[in-house]
Design a protein around this motif. Structure first.
Motif, PDB file in Angstrom:
ATOM      1  N   THR A 192      44.382  38.119  41.697  1.00 30.02           N
ATOM      2  CA  THR A 192      43.115  38.584  41.131  1.00 30.02           C
ATOM      3  C   THR A 192      42.428  39.666  41.963  1.00 30.02           C
ATOM      4  O   THR A 192      42.173  39.283  42.926  1.00 30.02           O
ATOM      5  CB  THR A 192      42.253  37.333  40.735  1.00 30.02           C
ATOM      6  N   THR A 239      38.847  42.540  37.903  1.00 33.75           N
ATOM      7  CA  THR A 239      39.036  41.864  36.535  1.00 33.75           C
ATOM      8  C   THR A 239      40.425  41.636  36.155  1.00 33.75           C
ATOM      9  O   THR A 239      40.826  40.992  34.918  1.00 33.75           O
ATOM     10  CB  THR A 239      38.271  42.844  35.382  1.00 33.75           C
ATOM     11  N   GLN A 240      41.071  42.353  36.998  1.00 37.26           N
ATOM     12  CA  GLN A 240      42.565  42.120  36.699  1.00 37.26           C
ATOM     13  C   GLN A 240      43.302  41.044  37.261  1.00 37.26           C
ATOM     14  O   GLN A 240      43.217  40.693  38.475  1.00 37.26           O
ATOM     15  CB  GLN A 240      43.511  43.465  37.322  1.00 37.26           C
ATOM     16  N   GLU A 241      44.285  40.342  36.349  1.00 39.21           N
ATOM     17  CA  GLU A 241      44.886  39.247  36.954  1.00 39.21           C
ATOM     18  C   GLU A 241      46.371  39.537  36.724  1.00 39.21           C
ATOM     19  O   GLU A 241      46.825  39.883  35.586  1.00 39.21           O
ATOM     20  CB  GLU A 241      44.418  37.816  36.248  1.00 39.21           C
TER      21      GLU A 241
END
Length: 572
Positions: free
Chosen positions: A541, A544-546
């Motif tokens: 993570t 906000t990107q996973e």
């Protein structure tokens, strides 16, 4: 049992602007010509024997011995490639280290005398002691002392991989850096004397001064100076990490390059004498010649000669990455290796200076130990002819021949601009071209450009090609970095720089089948990155990107027991 340790990147470095005054200027001399160039697939450093012979490891995993012009005398096949400099003993025996975890001893004709398997890949160049024994450090995190017949004298467990080549002081003390961000000192029998904590990883190999002081660089952006008992004397801050190994010149300067594109010369009391702006990251060790000039390559493929006051003398632009230092023979030939394994030779130059530590690992034969007075006298005698030979004085550089401030490697023509327009003005081709009907342009089926792979696709590709070695999981660097939206710069066989906006983070890398892989643990240590393990996947993570890497870590690296203690182990 092989014990592994997670590589931590606890100290992160911010790229600062270049604030030091730049000493680089238009070179004042015309560069010497490369007299010999041979594609020999050289991948290691080049070691030079007293008679001028060269020894190196090729990308075909062969240890090679050639004459001074690169013509082969013999070769020996090992189990894998290796980048450590072979060590050539006074008896002509070659000690070569390989990524197959072995140390090889070859006689002067290239025949195997012995080989010993250790506990991990060997990146660091072994050090030769005066009694003929060698000190070898491994990525498995152990320092080994082997006698002249290859028998283990003792081992010392470091607890972290060692990429820094050991150096041996006049009193027998052994110094080396490690991936625990420390410089270590061992007694001659392998007992820990002290450690010193730098601010980050230590790839740099130590240099030893005339008074026994120890100098090394670190990813904490500093050049460090320690007294022989491990007390800090001074540090000099650069603008980016210092993975190159310093030298100590005949004039008492400690000279080292930084990834900030500068070469620094600091006197032994810690005062900056000069800064030379190379214009590209410097990973290779400099070499001091007998006329006090310093020769150093950069990663853009330019070789720089720097005068004793820090002024630019000449440059050779190859356009191919150079990540190892130059080697210099007692006869005055200068050798450097360009990306792809090309051996470049400058002839009729000056030999090495007679100095405390004038080149990587102290001598052309890569012994890695401080010189005795008798050895210094022998070096002076061996180099006298080349040091005093009449060589053609380089002429001032013609303005057209050199472009100031080298930009990333687009080689420019050095001769006159191509003689006026090539279109031949004499015969303006008859104006009766064949049928003016343009042949029906059946547009070749235009293959639309491949859509860029998404982070999920890149992560899937990376996970599908994951490898495990020495208890760690490795992912292909390009795909893994792409999946996380991280830039990649300055890739060498040992290290790479990952870029996150303005931040630059050095990581160790490893090569499998000629492709570069990065440890999974190093990606998890990137700033602003969190990781968690799920069944059959590792989730990263960032903001906000996973990003999900579909791989099973337990399947790749089964759990192993930990040792009850780490420390010196004596072996008879």
């Amino acid at each position: 049992m092989r014990i592994t340790h997670v590589l931590a990147l606890s100290s992160l470095m911010t790229l600062a602007g270049f604030t030091q005054a730049s000493a680089q200027q238009t070179p004042t001399q015309t560069a010497p010509k490369v007299a010999v160039f041979k594609e020999l697939r050289v991948i290691s450093g080049v070691t030079v024997s007293p008679n001028g012979d060269l020894t190196f490891v090729g990308s075909d995993a062969r240890v090679r011995r050639t004459d001074a012009t690169g013509s082969e005398k013999w070769s020996f096949l090992t189990g894998d490639i290796g980048r450590a400099y072979p060590v050539v003993t006074p008896q002509g025996v070659t000690i070569a280290a390989s990524y197959d975890d072995h140390v090889y001893a070859l006689d002067p004709a290239g025949k195997l005398l012995w080989k010993v398997k250790l506990d991990g890949d060997i990146f660091a160049t072994p050090a030769l002691r005066t009694d003929g024994s060698v000190i070898v450090a491994t990525a498995g995190g152990t320092v080994h002392a082997l006698d002249a017949a290859g028998k283990t004298l003792w081992t010392f467990k470091v607890g972290a991989p060692v990429f820094s080549s050991p150096a041996v002081a006049a009193d027998g003390t052994i110094y080396f850096g490690a991936q625990n961000s420390r410089m270590h000192a061992l007694s001659p029998d392998g007992r820990l004397k002290w450690t010193y904590a730098a601010g980050s990883l230590v790839f740099s190999s130590p240099a030893i001064g005339a008074d026994g002081s120890v100098y090394f660089g670190s990813s904490d952006r500093r050049l460090h100076a320690l007294s022989a008992d491990g007390k800090p004397r001074w540090t000099h801050l650069t603008n980016l990490f210092v993975n190159a190994s310093p030298i100590v010149t005949s004039g008492g300067l400690v000279v080292v390059g930084s990834y900030d594109g500068n070469v620094y010369a600091v006197n032994t009391t810690g005062e900056l004498e000069w800064t030379y702006r190379a214009g590209a990251a410097v990973a290779g060790t400099a070499a001091e010649l007998s006329d006090s000039s310093v020769v150093v390559p950069d990663l853009s493929g330019t070789v720089h000669a720097i005068g004793r006051a820090g002024q630019g003398l000449w440059q050779i632009r190859t356009g191919k990455k150079i990540d190892l230092g130059v080697s210099v023979s007692d006869q005055g030939s200068v050798y450097f290796v360009t990306d792809g394994g090309g051996l470049n030779i400058l002839q009729k130059q000056r030999p090495l200076a007679v100095a405390p530590w004038p080149t990587f690992h102290a001598t052309p034969t890569a012994w890695g130990r401080a010189h005795s007075e008798a050895e210094l006298q022998a070096q002076a005698q061996a180099r006298r002819a080349a040091a005093t030979a009449v060589i053609s004085v380089p002429k001032p550089a013609a303005p057209v021949a050199v472009t100031p401030t080298p930009q990333p490697v687009t080689p420019r023509p050095t001769g006159p601009a191509p003689t006026t327009p090539a279109p031949t003005p004499t015969v303006p081709a008859p104006v009766t071209p064949a049928p003016a009907t343009p042949a029906p342009v059946t547009p070749a089926p235009v293959t639309p450009p491949q859509p860029a792979r998404t982070p999920a696709q890149l992560a899937q590709d990376a996970a599908a090609r994951a490898r495990s070695a020495d208890g760690q999981v490795f992912l292909p660097l390009t795909e893994a970095a792409g999946a996380l939206g991280v830039g990649v710069q300055n890739v060498t066989v040992r290290t790479a720089t990952l870029t996150l906006g303005a931040e630059r983070v050095p990581v160790t890398v490893r090569t499998f089948g000629r492709e570069v892989f990065v440890p999974l643990a190093a990606l998890g240590d990137l700033p602003g990155t969190r990781t968690r393990l799920e069944r059959g996947a590792v989730i990263f993570t960032r903001g906000t990107q996973e990003v999900r890497f579909p791989l099973s870590v337990p399947a790749l690296v089964p759990l192993q027991g930990k040792p009850e203690f780490l420390g010196p182990l004596q072996k008879s």
